[in-house]
Structures are given as structure tokens and as C-alpha cells.
Design a protein around this motif. Structure first.
Motif, PDB file in Angstrom:
ATOM      1  N   ASN A 125       0.832  -1.195   0.000  1.00 15.87           N
ATOM      2  CA  ASN A 125       0.000   0.000   0.000  1.00 15.87           C
ATOM      3  C   ASN A 125       0.873   1.254   0.000  1.00 15.87           C
ATOM      4  N   ARG A 126       0.355   2.323  -0.588  1.00 15.91           N
ATOM      5  CA  ARG A 126       1.140   3.550  -0.706  1.00 15.91           C
ATOM      6  C   ARG A 126       0.293   4.778  -0.359  1.00 15.91           C
ATOM      7  N   CYS A 127       1.011   5.825  -0.006  1.00 15.15           N
ATOM      8  CA  CYS A 127       0.404   7.118   0.258  1.00 15.15           C
ATOM      9  C   CYS A 127       0.948   8.114  -0.750  1.00 15.15           C
ATOM     10  N   TYR A 128       0.074   8.647  -1.592  1.00 16.97           N
ATOM     11  CA  TYR A 128       0.489   9.630  -2.596  1.00 16.97           C
ATOM     12  C   TYR A 128      -0.399  10.861  -2.497  1.00 16.97           C
ATOM     13  N   SER A 129       0.201  12.013  -2.548  1.00 18.50           N
ATOM     14  CA  SER A 129      -0.558  13.259  -2.586  1.00 18.50           C
ATOM     15  C   SER A 129      -0.967  13.557  -4.026  1.00 18.50           C
ATOM     16  N   ASN A 130      -1.808  14.564  -4.192  1.00 21.73           N
ATOM     17  CA  ASN A 130      -2.297  14.908  -5.525  1.00 21.73           C
ATOM     18  C   ASN A 130      -1.144  15.262  -6.468  1.00 21.73           C
ATOM     19  N   HIS A 131      -1.210  14.701  -7.690  1.00 24.74           N
ATOM     20  CA  HIS A 131      -0.232  14.943  -8.763  1.00 24.74           C
ATOM     21  C   HIS A 131       1.142  14.329  -8.472  1.00 24.74           C
ATOM     22  N   GLU A 132       1.206  13.441  -7.501  1.00 24.45           N
ATOM     23  CA  GLU A 132       2.466  12.757  -7.225  1.00 24.45           C
ATOM     24  C   GLU A 132       2.583  11.507  -8.100  1.00 24.45           C
ATOM     25  N   ILE A 133       3.763  11.270  -8.637  1.00 28.40           N
ATOM     26  CA  ILE A 133       3.990  10.130  -9.524  1.00 28.40           C
ATOM     27  C   ILE A 133       4.066   8.834  -8.731  1.00 28.40           C
ATOM     28  N   TYR A 134       3.402   7.775  -9.231  1.00 24.15           N
ATOM     29  CA  TYR A 134       3.491   6.460  -8.612  1.00 24.15           C
ATOM     30  C   TYR A 134       4.871   5.878  -8.902  1.00 24.15           C
ATOM     31  N   ILE A 135       5.538   5.415  -7.862  1.00 26.02           N
ATOM     32  CA  ILE A 135       6.839   4.765  -8.027  1.00 26.02           C
ATOM     33  C   ILE A 135       6.621   3.254  -7.903  1.00 26.02           C
ATOM     34  N   PHE A 136       6.398   2.589  -9.029  1.00 26.16           N
ATOM     35  CA  PHE A 136       6.211   1.139  -9.028  1.00 26.16           C
ATOM     36  C   PHE A 136       7.580   0.487  -8.805  1.00 26.16           C
ATOM     37  N   ASP A 137       7.706  -0.193  -7.667  1.00 26.34           N
ATOM     38  CA  ASP A 137       9.035  -0.632  -7.244  1.00 26.34           C
ATOM     39  C   ASP A 137       9.373  -2.077  -7.602  1.00 26.34           C
ATOM     40  N   VAL A 138       8.432  -2.822  -8.174  1.00 19.59           N
ATOM     41  CA  VAL A 138       8.705  -4.217  -8.550  1.00 19.59           C
ATOM     42  C   VAL A 138       8.564  -4.348 -10.065  1.00 19.59           C
ATOM     43  N   GLU A 139       9.607  -4.818 -10.710  1.00 17.34           N
ATOM     44  CA  GLU A 139       9.584  -5.039 -12.161  1.00 17.34           C
ATOM     45  C   GLU A 139       9.401  -6.520 -12.439  1.00 17.34           C
ATOM     46  N   GLU A 140       8.303  -6.858 -13.066  1.00 16.54           N
ATOM     47  CA  GLU A 140       8.098  -8.236 -13.511  1.00 16.54           C
ATOM     48  C   GLU A 140       8.847  -8.463 -14.828  1.00 16.54           C
ATOM     49  N   ILE A 141       8.775  -7.458 -15.698  1.00 14.16           N
ATOM     50  CA  ILE A 141       9.468  -7.548 -16.987  1.00 14.16           C
ATOM     51  C   ILE A 141       9.756  -6.138 -17.484  1.00 14.16           C
ATOM     52  N   ASP A 142      10.911  -5.974 -18.080  1.00  8.03           N
ATOM     53  CA  ASP A 142      11.299  -4.707 -18.703  1.00  8.03           C
ATOM     54  C   ASP A 142      12.353  -5.052 -19.757  1.00  8.03           C
ATOM     55  N   THR A 143      11.899  -5.354 -20.961  1.00  2.77           N
ATOM     56  CA  THR A 143      12.773  -5.962 -21.974  1.00  2.77           C
ATOM     57  C   THR A 143      13.917  -5.064 -22.404  1.00  2.77           C
TER      58      THR A 143
END
Length: 247
Positions: A125-143
Motif C-alpha cells: 500500500n502507498r500514500c500519494y498526494s495529488n499529482h504525485e507520480i506512482y513509483i512502481f518498485d517491482v519489475e516483472e518484466i522490462d525488456t
């Protein structure tokens, strides 16, 4: 007396004539000597030039010899390459030029269509304020390693048509609106609303867009009921972000 005078006169004239002829002869000898010296000087110059030309000819002959030796070496190498190519071609099936071109074209299109893809999600779970970018911290795939887990931005590697999709989950009695952004422009929105019920809701949005190499794609919160509204759990909802090159 008259006869004696005549004889003296004749003798005088004869001596004068001899003296004149002697003077003319000396002048001619001097002229011939001058001409001979001039021709000798010219001949000496010509001999020097001939010697220089002989040196140049010798240098050219040496250069020609070296070039012939190099040509011989190159011919040997070419012969060796030809033998290698002939051997490698023995197991290659015969194909027409059009078949080869068609195969290469399909291969290129397939590479461009499938080599760019990524899928990332939040590990909790994450806490983000308005207009804050989501930092997705788990990469399943990134070719092509174009998504940055440090800042949450996907840097478009190849110009083309892309598919981007985001799924977000809202915590109990919370709501949130997430947006897919490209270079600061809103391209898609997902709204998850659990505010009026004791439950967890999810929402997704998918877009198909043309993107240029170097464009920045990311997900941000537009607004929410609370700064800690984003849900991402193993057994409920994975808040995730994905994209791939379509063509």
C-alpha cells in the motif's frame, strides 16, 4: 725606281691581307670555342637530369614490386575467403531473392513489435498526494530497461504505437483517481471508489497512443479522499502499470 715602289706596295698589301685573314680566323676560333662551351654546359645539365630521372625510375620500380607483392597477398586472402564462403553455403537451402527479403522484413517487424514491453507493480500500500507520480518498485518484466524504478517514468525507446494500461486499487472507504501521463499531458484515467462501502475496489484504463522515442510516460494521482488511498496487496489487488510496443 718605279718598279721598286710597285714591288714594295705589292708586298705591303700582301702582308696586310695575311694579317686580316689571321684576325678573322682567330675570331672564328673564339666563336667556336664559346659555342662549344655553351653546348658542354647544356650537355652537363642534361646528364644531371638524366641521372635524376634514373633515380625516380628506380624508386617507381621498387614501388611497383611492393604493390605486386601486396596484390599477391590479397589474392591469397580472397581465395581463402572464397573457400570459406563456399563451405558455409553448402548447408544453406536455396531461396529466391523475394523470399529472403520477405523473411527479413517479417523478422524486423517481429523484433520491433515484441522487444519493447514492461510490467511493474507496487509491492504494498502507498500514500500519494495529488499529482504525485506512482513509483512502481517491482519489475516483472522490462525488456529494454526503459522503466525507471527510481522515478517511476517509462522512457520510450522506439517511436511507434504503444499500449499502456494501469490498474489501481482504493482502500476501504477511500477513493482515488489515477492518470496515465505522457510528457505532462493526460492520456487516460482510472477511478476507484470504495468510499461508501466497507470494501476494496479496483479500476483500470487502457490507452493506445503514438509515442516518440524519448517521451516520458508515468502514472500519477489526480486527487483522492486521503493521502493513503492506494491499495496493492498479494491477495486483493495489485496496483500495476504495463506497456508494450504494438507496431
Amino acid at each position: 725606281m718605279a718598279a721598286l715602289a710597285v714591288s714594295v706596295l705589292v708586298l705591303f698589301l700582301s702582308n696586310a691581307s695575311v694579317a686580316l685573314r689571321s684576325s678573322e680566323t682567330d675570331d672564328r676560333f673564339l666563336e667556336l670555342e664559346r659555342i662549344i662551351k655553351l653546348q658542354q654546359s647544356q650537355l652537363d645539365n642534361l646528364l644531371v637530369q638524366v641521372a635524376d630521372l634514373n633515380v625516380q625510375v628506380a624508386e617507381k620500380d621498387s614501388e611497383v614490386t611492393r604493390l605486386k607483392e601486396r596484390m599477391g597477398d590479397l589474392e591469397k586472402k580472397c581465395s581463402s575467403y572464397d573457400e570459406t564462403i563456399d563451405t558455409s553455403d553448402e548447408n544453406v537451402p536455396e531461396s529466391t531473392e523475394s523470399e529472403i527479403t520477405s523473411t527479413d522484413t517479417r523478422r524486423i517487424k517481429r523484433q520491433e513489435s515484441t522487444n519493447v514491453a514492461f510490467h511493474v507493480y507496487l509491492s504494498g500500500n502507498r500514500c500519494y498526494s495529488n499529482h504525485e507520480i506512482y513509483i512502481f518498485d517491482v519489475e516483472e518484466i522490462d525488456t529494454v530497461n526503459s522503466y525507471n524504478v527510481g522515478d517511476g517514468i517509462f522512457d520510450v525507446p522506439i517511436t511507434g504505437t504503444y499500449v499502456f494500461t494501469v490498474t489501481v486499487g482504493s482502500n476501504v472507504r477511500r477513493f482515488l483517481q489515477a492518470q496515465i501521463m505522457i510528457n505532462g499531458q493526460i492520456k487516460g484515467q482510472a477511478y476507484a471508489d470504495s468510499q461508501d462501502i466497507t470494501d476494496i475496489h479496483s479500476a483500470s484504463t487502457t490507452i493506445v497512443v503514438n509515442a516518440n522515442a524519448g517521451d516520458h510516460v508515468f502514472v500519477r494521482t489526480e486527487h483522492s479522499s486521503n493521502n493513503c488511498d492506494v491499495n496493492s496487496e498479494v491477495y486483493h489487488i495489485r496496483t500495476s502499470f504495463s506497456g508494450w510496443l504494438l507496431f
